[in-house]
Design an enzyme around this catalytic site. Sequence first.
Site, PDB file in Angstrom:
ATOM      1  N   GLY A   1       0.804  -1.212   0.000  1.00  0.00           N
ATOM      2  CA  GLY A   1       0.000   0.000   0.000  1.00  0.00           C
ATOM      3  C   GLY A   1       0.837   1.263   0.000  1.00  0.00           C
ATOM      4  N   ILE A   2       0.161   2.406   0.044  1.00  0.00           N
ATOM      5  CA  ILE A   2       0.838   3.697  -0.017  1.00  0.00           C
ATOM      6  C   ILE A   2       1.816   3.852   1.136  1.00  0.00           C
ATOM      7  CG2 ILE A   2       0.505   6.190   0.174  1.00  0.00           C
ATOM      8  CD1 ILE A   2      -2.073   5.932  -1.328  1.00  0.00           C
TER       9      ILE A   2
ATOM     10  N   ARG B   1      -1.749  -9.518   1.205  1.00  0.00           N
ATOM     11  CA  ARG B   1      -2.500 -10.658   0.660  1.00  0.00           C
ATOM     12  C   ARG B   1      -1.880 -11.113  -0.654  1.00  0.00           C
ATOM     13  NH1 ARG B   1      -8.489  -8.633   0.271  1.00  0.00           N
ATOM     14  NH2 ARG B   1      -7.387  -6.651   0.031  1.00  0.00           N
ATOM     15  N   ARG B   2      -1.481 -10.137  -1.457  1.00  0.00           N
ATOM     16  CA  ARG B   2      -0.816 -10.442  -2.739  1.00  0.00           C
ATOM     17  C   ARG B   2       0.447  -9.590  -2.804  1.00  0.00           C
ATOM     18  NH1 ARG B   2      -6.203 -10.277  -3.567  1.00  0.00           N
ATOM     19  NH2 ARG B   2      -6.135  -8.030  -3.933  1.00  0.00           N
TER      20      ARG B   2
ATOM     21  N   ASP C   1      -3.516 -13.760   4.513  1.00  0.00           N
ATOM     22  CA  ASP C   1      -4.818 -13.124   4.657  1.00  0.00           C
ATOM     23  C   ASP C   1      -5.063 -12.945   6.147  1.00  0.00           C
ATOM     24  OD1 ASP C   1      -7.436 -12.329   4.802  1.00  0.00           O
ATOM     25  OD2 ASP C   1      -8.237 -13.975   3.593  1.00  0.00           O
TER      26      ASP C   1
ATOM     27  N   THR D   1      -2.404  -1.316   7.234  1.00  0.00           N
ATOM     28  CA  THR D   1      -3.431  -1.835   6.345  1.00  0.00           C
ATOM     29  C   THR D   1      -4.794  -1.852   7.013  1.00  0.00           C
ATOM     30  OG1 THR D   1      -3.948  -3.659   4.828  1.00  0.00           O
ATOM     31  CG2 THR D   1      -3.157  -4.254   7.028  1.00  0.00           C
TER      32      THR D   1
ATOM     33  N   LYS E   1      -9.814  10.299  11.207  1.00  0.00           N
ATOM     34  CA  LYS E   1     -11.157   9.858  11.593  1.00  0.00           C
ATOM     35  C   LYS E   1     -11.232   9.621  13.098  1.00  0.00           C
ATOM     36  CE  LYS E   1     -11.537   6.591   8.405  1.00  0.00           C
ATOM     37  NZ  LYS E   1     -10.451   6.967   7.499  1.00  0.00           N
TER      38      LYS E   1
ATOM     39  N   TYR F   1     -11.053   2.568  14.083  1.00  0.00           N
ATOM     40  CA  TYR F   1      -9.739   2.955  14.595  1.00  0.00           C
ATOM     41  C   TYR F   1      -9.613   2.646  16.079  1.00  0.00           C
ATOM     42  CZ  TYR F   1      -8.489   5.730  10.405  1.00  0.00           C
ATOM     43  OH  TYR F   1      -8.152   6.151   9.151  1.00  0.00           O
TER      44      TYR F   1
ATOM     45  N   MET G   1      -7.811   4.651  -0.959  1.00  0.00           N
ATOM     46  CA  MET G   1      -7.778   6.028  -0.453  1.00  0.00           C
ATOM     47  C   MET G   1      -6.528   6.700  -1.016  1.00  0.00           C
ATOM     48  SD  MET G   1      -9.194   5.859   3.469  1.00  0.00           S
ATOM     49  CE  MET G   1      -7.688   5.184   4.144  1.00  0.00           C
TER      50      MET G   1
END
Length: 353
Positions: free
Chosen positions: A12-13, A34-35, A48, A71, A112, A144, A179
């Site tokens: 991810g980012i 996961r991948r 997973d 994540t 959030k 969160y 996002m």
Amino acid sequence: MARTALVVGASGIVGSATAALLAGQGWTVHGLARRPVDQAGVVPVAADLQDPDCTAQALAGINPDAVFITTWLRQDSEAENIRVNSAMVRNLLDGLPAPTGPRHVALVTGLKHYLGPFEAYGKGALPQTPFREEQGRLDVENFYYAQEDEVFAAAERDGFTWSVHRPHTVIGKAVGNVMNMGTTLAVYATICRETGRPFTFPGSPAQWEGLTDMTDAGQLAEHLLWAATTPAAANQAFNVVNGDVFRWSWMWPRLAGWFGIEAATFDGVVRPLEQQMAGHAYIWREIAGREGLAEPDLSRLASAWHTDADLGRPIEVVTDMSKSRRMGFTGYRATDDAFFDLFERLRSDRLIP
């Protein structure tokens, strides 16, 4: 001394930026996804996190000095967000071998914490801005908070230290991320240039005129590493932003200029990107085919819903970072430079023309 890290969400980012920083500083880095994707200096770990047995098997033999949880999985309701994402953190921390020495666990959440979950985002009684870490939880269910509680419970059981990191909107590169404002705006600007449409700000007057801030993925990665290696930062929650503030009325024309287009005059009307970009997947496929781009699927690059949520907020959102500054974190990143550097990376990786 050699140190080992486990980056959760390494594709991810935030995770990819964190893994790259750690690998560049000589850490042994295990990247869980996961991948998993190929990343220089990162040992891939496929798991997973919704499957506790699979997670435990994948983590057997990994004894990290630091764990970075970056994540989450978006669900259709906040109740499901809580159930799924708290279970993922619990399965991860239960599946890790018990620490044989000091261990630090860093959890990335976000604003959030102060603004509420997507179902009640920016509504009701909210804390005063700039947001400060001592402002407590809202009286509303929030995944969160559930993630934090899992970390706190495991820390009490296993004796590790922890930190919680609350970035504002993150600017960084990742394909398939749900996002991703920076890439979303890059794709939108490219479509506007292609079609001759005006580059129209999609958000609210409060966001156009009010002060705001953002978080570069590299800045967040530096902050995660700082907290994991700074004893005074143990067992603390931190805001983390770039260190500058801006108004979208100033930023929007700068973004337009990078793409060689004109920014439309903002008339105060909210025009969500989800509506502006609806039905434009075929335009992106045409651009990608003509320009030889790496990703022809618009949905893998643009997350209009999330950009609309951020830019449509009816309140000014600014984040205080004094707590980290007082403890010695001095990282800074100009937000316009963060956008421009991302656009350059997207172009060099053939994700935009």
